[in-house]
Design a protein around this motif. Structure first.
Motif, PDB file in Angstrom:
ATOM      1  N   VAL A 161       0.718  -1.185   0.109  1.00  0.00           N
ATOM      2  CA  VAL A 161      -0.151   0.033  -0.089  1.00  0.00           C
ATOM      3  C   VAL A 161       0.994   1.266   0.128  1.00  0.00           C
ATOM      4  CG1 VAL A 161      -0.561   0.235   2.522  1.00  0.00           C
ATOM      5  CG2 VAL A 161      -2.181   0.916   0.820  1.00  0.00           C
ATOM      6  N   ARG A 162       2.052   1.210   0.635  1.00  0.00           N
ATOM      7  CA  ARG A 162       3.058   2.412   0.406  1.00  0.00           C
ATOM      8  C   ARG A 162       3.475   2.583  -1.073  1.00  0.00           C
ATOM      9  NH1 ARG A 162       7.888   1.520   4.431  1.00  0.00           N
ATOM     10  NH2 ARG A 162       6.309   1.039   5.834  1.00  0.00           N
ATOM     11  N   PHE A 163       3.813   1.588  -1.777  1.00  0.00           N
ATOM     12  CA  PHE A 163       4.097   1.608  -2.928  1.00  0.00           C
ATOM     13  C   PHE A 163       2.873   2.442  -3.973  1.00  0.00           C
ATOM     14  CE2 PHE A 163       3.406  -0.372  -7.225  1.00  0.00           C
ATOM     15  CZ  PHE A 163       4.064   0.519  -8.156  1.00  0.00           C
ATOM     16  N   LEU A 164       1.571   1.802  -3.711  1.00  0.00           N
ATOM     17  CA  LEU A 164       0.515   2.192  -4.411  1.00  0.00           C
ATOM     18  C   LEU A 164       0.006   3.716  -3.974  1.00  0.00           C
ATOM     19  CD1 LEU A 164      -2.065  -1.008  -3.709  1.00  0.00           C
ATOM     20  CD2 LEU A 164      -0.619  -0.187  -5.846  1.00  0.00           C
ATOM     21  N   ASN A 165       0.402   4.046  -2.815  1.00  0.00           N
ATOM     22  CA  ASN A 165       0.060   5.344  -2.342  1.00  0.00           C
ATOM     23  C   ASN A 165       1.189   6.453  -2.912  1.00  0.00           C
ATOM     24  OD1 ASN A 165      -1.725   7.414  -0.680  1.00  0.00           O
ATOM     25  ND2 ASN A 165       0.301   7.625   0.363  1.00  0.00           N
ATOM     26  N   THR A 166       2.230   5.929  -3.148  1.00  0.00           N
ATOM     27  CA  THR A 166       3.296   6.945  -3.970  1.00  0.00           C
ATOM     28  C   THR A 166       2.569   7.119  -5.380  1.00  0.00           C
ATOM     29  OG1 THR A 166       4.974   5.860  -2.617  1.00  0.00           O
ATOM     30  CG2 THR A 166       5.554   7.003  -4.892  1.00  0.00           C
ATOM     31  N   LEU A 167       2.038   6.099  -6.048  1.00  0.00           N
ATOM     32  CA  LEU A 167       1.475   6.653  -7.353  1.00  0.00           C
ATOM     33  C   LEU A 167       0.197   7.266  -7.089  1.00  0.00           C
ATOM     34  CD1 LEU A 167       1.471   3.099  -9.202  1.00  0.00           C
ATOM     35  CD2 LEU A 167       3.241   5.088  -9.101  1.00  0.00           C
TER      36      LEU A 167
ATOM     37  N   ARG B  33       0.970  10.729  -7.291  1.00  0.00           N
ATOM     38  CA  ARG B  33       1.641  11.194  -8.777  1.00  0.00           C
ATOM     39  C   ARG B  33       3.148  10.884  -8.815  1.00  0.00           C
ATOM     40  NH1 ARG B  33      -0.209  15.949 -11.176  1.00  0.00           N
ATOM     41  NH2 ARG B  33      -0.422  14.737 -13.238  1.00  0.00           N
ATOM     42  N   GLY B  34       3.503   9.902  -8.193  1.00  0.00           N
ATOM     43  CA  GLY B  34       4.877   9.515  -8.264  1.00  0.00           C
ATOM     44  C   GLY B  34       5.890   9.531  -7.068  1.00  0.00           C
ATOM     45  N   THR B  35       5.333  10.466  -6.026  1.00  0.00           N
ATOM     46  CA  THR B  35       6.219  11.011  -4.921  1.00  0.00           C
ATOM     47  C   THR B  35       5.792  10.392  -3.636  1.00  0.00           C
ATOM     48  OG1 THR B  35       7.467  12.757  -6.248  1.00  0.00           O
ATOM     49  CG2 THR B  35       7.646  12.818  -3.689  1.00  0.00           C
ATOM     50  N   SER B  36       6.325   9.815  -2.975  1.00  0.00           N
ATOM     51  CA  SER B  36       5.847   9.281  -1.638  1.00  0.00           C
ATOM     52  C   SER B  36       5.715  10.448  -0.682  1.00  0.00           C
ATOM     53  CB  SER B  36       6.843   8.287  -0.752  1.00  0.00           C
ATOM     54  OG  SER B  36       8.057   8.880  -0.469  1.00  0.00           O
ATOM     55  N   PRO B  37       4.871  10.285   0.405  1.00  0.00           N
ATOM     56  CA  PRO B  37       4.856  11.394   1.390  1.00  0.00           C
ATOM     57  C   PRO B  37       5.936  11.870   2.090  1.00  0.00           C
ATOM     58  CG  PRO B  37       3.121   9.667   1.840  1.00  0.00           C
ATOM     59  CD  PRO B  37       3.972   9.015   0.824  1.00  0.00           C
ATOM     60  N   ASP B  38       7.045  10.898   2.186  1.00  0.00           N
ATOM     61  CA  ASP B  38       8.188  11.449   2.722  1.00  0.00           C
ATOM     62  C   ASP B  38       9.316  12.057   1.889  1.00  0.00           C
ATOM     63  OD1 ASP B  38       8.804   9.196   1.786  1.00  0.00           O
ATOM     64  OD2 ASP B  38       9.556   8.113   3.702  1.00  0.00           O
ATOM     65  N   GLY B  39       8.814  12.178   0.416  1.00  0.00           N
ATOM     66  CA  GLY B  39       9.753  12.833  -0.615  1.00  0.00           C
ATOM     67  C   GLY B  39      10.494  11.774  -1.673  1.00  0.00           C
ATOM     68  N   VAL B  40      10.218  10.480  -1.557  1.00  0.00           N
ATOM     69  CA  VAL B  40      10.596   9.621  -2.218  1.00  0.00           C
ATOM     70  C   VAL B  40      10.243   9.617  -3.652  1.00  0.00           C
ATOM     71  CG1 VAL B  40      11.497   7.418  -2.786  1.00  0.00           C
ATOM     72  CG2 VAL B  40      11.748   8.113  -0.314  1.00  0.00           C
ATOM     73  N   ARG B  41      11.017   9.950  -4.670  1.00  0.00           N
ATOM     74  CA  ARG B  41      10.089  10.071  -6.040  1.00  0.00           C
ATOM     75  C   ARG B  41      10.631   8.901  -7.115  1.00  0.00           C
ATOM     76  NH1 ARG B  41       9.316  14.937 -10.313  1.00  0.00           N
ATOM     77  NH2 ARG B  41       9.861  13.890 -12.257  1.00  0.00           N
ATOM     78  N   ILE B  42       9.466   8.131  -7.418  1.00  0.00           N
ATOM     79  CA  ILE B  42       9.764   6.962  -8.187  1.00  0.00           C
ATOM     80  C   ILE B  42       9.288   7.208  -9.580  1.00  0.00           C
ATOM     81  CG2 ILE B  42       9.635   5.234  -6.276  1.00  0.00           C
ATOM     82  CD1 ILE B  42       7.021   4.504  -7.237  1.00  0.00           C
ATOM     83  N   LEU B  43       8.433   7.943  -9.862  1.00  0.00           N
ATOM     84  CA  LEU B  43       7.979   8.609 -11.144  1.00  0.00           C
ATOM     85  C   LEU B  43       7.500  10.066 -11.200  1.00  0.00           C
ATOM     86  CD1 LEU B  43       5.520   5.724 -12.706  1.00  0.00           C
ATOM     87  CD2 LEU B  43       7.998   6.224 -13.317  1.00  0.00           C
ATOM     88  N   SER B  44       7.665  10.466 -12.261  1.00  0.00           N
ATOM     89  CA  SER B  44       7.199  11.909 -12.525  1.00  0.00           C
ATOM     90  C   SER B  44       5.465  11.902 -12.762  1.00  0.00           C
ATOM     91  CB  SER B  44       7.733  12.647 -13.698  1.00  0.00           C
ATOM     92  OG  SER B  44       7.316  11.995 -14.764  1.00  0.00           O
ATOM     93  N   PRO B  45       4.874  13.011 -12.170  1.00  0.00           N
ATOM     94  CA  PRO B  45       3.426  13.220 -12.639  1.00  0.00           C
ATOM     95  C   PRO B  45       3.115  12.724 -13.990  1.00  0.00           C
ATOM     96  CG  PRO B  45       4.043  14.871 -11.147  1.00  0.00           C
ATOM     97  CD  PRO B  45       5.411  14.393 -11.488  1.00  0.00           C
TER      98      PRO B  45
END
Length: 377
Positions: free
Chosen positions: A259-265, A268-280
């Protein structure tokens, strides 16, 4: 928000056919509801508890497409590139064609497989994991089947149709994992860990388990319609070899991790603590409907009425057709043992529903879970 109807639904499901079920609802980056019910081990009557690891099967596909889209963002490949530019074994493909008299002939493919065809399930592959070339690869590699060897073997099989002309749920995302290896240079599992799961703190997500994690692996069941009950079936039949990191169905994870990964999407690609895995922009491209009208007829599962298909995900395109309470643009996917991901950037809502039973009753369960969640908001 009143989530009593959602807990009531979970209780009804686990008193019906599902051994156990769990749901997590995240709204504006806060977990506003989490509920689980039923037995993780039916024989021993052990209630489902926290930290259980499960096969997420095809929900792996969302992460695989995320991993590959990172390479598109970095200019290391383009969606319109021919696949053979990176995996040469796909340069000269054949297509199985049915003749008017019912006979079959194998012709050389007229169209090249493009990178986009892997994302969008339009390459022409099947989901036949028992095909002759794959069986030969299992024997030749003594049961290991490294991910690149899998791709080389699959390339020997005739396609079901000319690439880019139709849609078929298939081994496309397993090949996408091999493509990531070819473009990046790392093993697919290493790439996933170093670029996505590691930075997000998803320590219980991967293609292989430690001894400690194996002790937390939830028993898996399959509902037997003849016996009228779930029976144990612990094997992941999509894992063809000990070294095969299946981009289509191979990840193991926990509810809290995924759910942490899904919530990052959802963000729109950045986790609540600032880890960006994709651009919007990449997330929006992922949830854009990529089906043509010709392909839409192939995409006929009843639980996906009103949904199109993006880059590895369903995407909501018609409320009238779906009867879904979620907004247009809500997206996600599901897995063979019954997991469901709901990713909704507009509502800032993330939902992960989990169970661990093959013959998963998805057409009944998933639309009800989705509508009940939105009805509770």
């Amino acid at each position: 928000m009143d989530f009593k109807p959602l807990s009531g639904l979970i209780d009804r499901l686990t008193s019906w056919r599902i051994p156990w079920a769990e749901v997590v609802v995240v709204h504006r980056n806060e977990t506003v509801f989490r509920y689980r019910s039923g037995y993780v081990d039916l024989e021993e009557k052990i209630p489902i508890d926290d930290g259980r690891i499960l096969n997420i099967y095809s929900m792996t596909k969302i992460l695989t497409c995320t991993a590959a889209l990172r390479l598109v963002e970095q200019g290391k490949m383009l969606l319109n590139d021919p696949l053979s530019a990176y995996l040469p074994e796909f340069a000269e493909m054949t297509v199985r064609k049915t003749l008017p008299d019912g006979g079959v002939e194998i012709d050389r493919a007229k169209r090249a497989i493009r990178v986009r065809d892997l994302f969008a399930m339009t390459a022409g592959f099947s989901y036949d994991i028992g095909s002759p070339s794959l069986r030969e690869a299992v024997e030749r590699t003594q049961g290991k089947v490294p991910t690149r060897e899998f791709a080389k073997a699959l390339a020997k099989e005739p396609l079901l149709f000319e690439p880019g002309t139709r849609w078929a749920y298939s081994l496309c995302h397993d090949v996408l994992g091999a493509l990531v290896e070819a473009v990046d240079g790392r093993k697919f599992g290493d790439y996933v860990r170093e670029e996505i799961t590691g930075p997000l703190g998803m320590n219980d997500t991967g293609f292989d388990l430690t001894d400690e994690q194996r002790g937390r692996l939830a028993p898996q069941y399959e509902y037997d319609d003849v016996l009228g009950k779930p029976v144990r079936k612990d094997v992941n039949g999509f894992r063809l070899g000990s070294e095969f990191e299946s981009g289509g169905a191979g990840l193991l994870s926990t509810v809290s991790d995924y759910v942490r990964f899904l919530n990052t999407l959802t963000n729109r690609g950045t986790s609540p603590d600032g880890v960006r895995i994709l651009s919007p922009a990449s997330v929006d491209l992922m949830r854009t409907d990529h089906l043509t009208e010709a392909m839409r007829a192939d995409y006929g599962w009843e639980q996906l009425a009103g949904y199109g298909y993006g880059l590895g995900v369903r995407t909501h395109v018609s409320k009238a057709a779906s009867g879904s309470l979620s907004p247009l643009g809500e997206f996600g996917w599901s897995g063979a043992a019954g997991c469901l991901a709901i990713i909704d950037p507009e509502s800032q809502l993330t939902v992960m529903y989990a169970q661990h039973m093959l013959n998963n009753q998805e057409p009944y369960v998933h639309p009800r879970v989705r509508n009940t969640v939105y009805g509770c908001l």
